[in-house]
Scaffold this motif. Sequence first.
Motif, mmCIF file in Angstrom:
data_model
loop_
_atom_site.group_PDB
_atom_site.id
_atom_site.type_symbol
_atom_site.label_atom_id
_atom_site.label_comp_id
_atom_site.label_asym_id
_atom_site.label_seq_id
_atom_site.Cartn_x
_atom_site.Cartn_y
_atom_site.Cartn_z
ATOM 1 N N LYS A 443 0.518 -10.220 -82.389
ATOM 2 C CA LYS A 443 0.269 -11.668 -82.355
ATOM 3 C C LYS A 443 1.294 -12.377 -81.467
ATOM 4 N N ILE A 447 0.421 -14.492 -78.030
ATOM 5 C CA ILE A 447 0.788 -15.898 -77.807
ATOM 6 C C ILE A 447 1.628 -16.037 -76.544
ATOM 7 N N MET A 450 -0.555 -15.763 -73.511
ATOM 8 C CA MET A 450 -1.348 -16.969 -73.284
ATOM 9 C C MET A 450 -0.523 -18.062 -72.620
ATOM 10 N N ILE A 465 1.179 -25.897 -77.053
ATOM 11 C CA ILE A 465 0.768 -24.499 -77.185
ATOM 12 C C ILE A 465 -0.713 -24.380 -77.518
ATOM 13 N N MET A 466 -1.239 -25.300 -78.332
ATOM 14 C CA MET A 466 -2.660 -25.216 -78.689
ATOM 15 C C MET A 466 -3.524 -25.345 -77.450
ATOM 16 N N ASP A 468 -2.679 -24.410 -74.399
ATOM 17 C CA ASP A 468 -2.574 -23.128 -73.683
ATOM 18 C C ASP A 468 -3.513 -22.085 -74.294
ATOM 19 N N VAL A 469 -3.523 -22.020 -75.624
ATOM 20 C CA VAL A 469 -4.373 -21.041 -76.307
ATOM 21 C C VAL A 469 -5.844 -21.349 -76.063
ATOM 22 N N LEU A 473 -9.060 -19.157 -74.170
ATOM 23 C CA LEU A 473 -10.323 -18.832 -74.835
ATOM 24 C C LEU A 473 -11.517 -19.480 -74.137
#
Length: 539
Positions: A443, A447, A450, A465-466, A468-469, A473
């Motif tokens: 994990k 991260i 990503m 960060i959200m 980037d994630v 996706l």
Amino acid sequence: MVDLKRKSPGIIGNEMNEDQLKYWFDFKQRKFLHNIDTFYYSVKLQNDLTADSTDCNVLYFRNFFKQKYELLDNDPKLEFLQIDFGPDHDLRLNLRKFSFAHMYTICLEYPEWFDIFMAPCVPAGSDGGSSVTCEIVVQIRSYMLWMYGVHESFERSYACVQTIAKQFHLSIDFCQENRIDYCWHSNYLTNPEKFFSLENLYKMRVDRFSDALTHTEKAGSDGFEIDYVALGKRSDKVFIRIYLKSKEVIEQAYKGWFFYIWLFNGLINRYDLYVYEECYKRRSWKYLNLARCAFYLEHGSSDSLKITCGRLISGDLTMEEDSLQKFADSLTPKVNLVMNVEYQTMRRHSKSYQLLPLHDNSAKRAAKRIYDYFDNRNLIIDYLTYYVFRLVEPSGDSNKSRRDLCGFWKALRSCRLIDMKLPPKQLKLVREYSRKLNADLVKTRAINSMVTYGFYQKGINDDDIMKDVMDVLCTMNDNDMQKALRYKSKRARQLNGKELPSHMDSTGMYRFGIIDQVTGEIYCHDSTFDSDLQGDFHD
């Protein structure tokens, strides 16, 4: 009261009560844990597998694997094939592009447990007659040996060899040991650098090896760390290694299950486990002092010290290595180091053993030699740890061979020689722990990847960060999804299903979901999200 005399408890030792100290710092001092860490054995067949063999069963065996390897060679995307063996197809092994000692070009893998290497062709005997070369070599992996013990590990792997032989109507003549590594894990030494210093080592060692190889690594500006001592060569009949096992596990990051085995047997305490886990997740032994600061940040009482620890961990504050070492020492005890003493013994050495008939193993038939060898294990180890290599007191009789054994070596030779096999409850805990530890490691890598992907796509940015994630996706297309599906299928066959029998509980709630803007479909694995939030979206 927990005995912390061997090392300074630091500030945290004065901040915790008796129960907390016992919970975090209790362990068994000067503890040794013995096991067979590597086990190779070879199998001789009665069938003729020389180049000019006319045995129809041998020809069928060769043709079968020739066709399978042609499938692998013709499709570069395939790394292995899964093959079903046995009349009921209850045995599935991975056929891999891998060989052993050049001659054993057929590799059948039982993931995480053992590998079976087979030679489709062996050389004839020196007189031109029947071959004396074993056609099969089996390597049992350390995970299986530590989880199930050497007896059960051998029996399970040998049952697979018998199934394969039966599939091709091949007959087994006999089995024999090929290579066995005896190891002792220990927390006995608090200062390995002093104990294994060149001056001290040469005063203590009694053996016939010509020299020793010692590897040191810098620790601070004027200190060093001895993490490896070797006597002999890997190709010798006997090769001896003494090294820092806890460091190896952390830096290789694939045997994290050792942490729980050490904890169960008292070699480390829960504080050591916490520190080792933090280093393991980063594959960094040099993170040790920061991991100790992280422990104080979580369990200490001084707000000012916790602020300093937090800044060090985040990178807002940096210290030279010496200063960081002193700071960590002032807060928490040093971790208990686990050293490993290992004898690698080859067939060229063990074939000369005169095994005593301690038990009647005639009913084991072709496997009789293996069971006789197991029965003589205590005698073999007594010979290895005294006559092949031993450590004596650094001073005394001018003839070192007459000196008494040093305390470390006396304790090693007094260690109970049992077949290391975890009871079902501990086995389940180790399985679950290993899965969770490796899941956390994967994990963290995902991260970090990503975030790096975001920099490559958008340049240096301040996105959260959200975002980037989600960017990663949301940029996945149908080809990416198909590649991921193929990888998932392949990875599933590379893992041992018996070691992953159940769903791993998660303590976190999934708060996020992904919406397909074309179909309106919501992707989320949390049932609470599905039942509660989908209604909100549709409303």
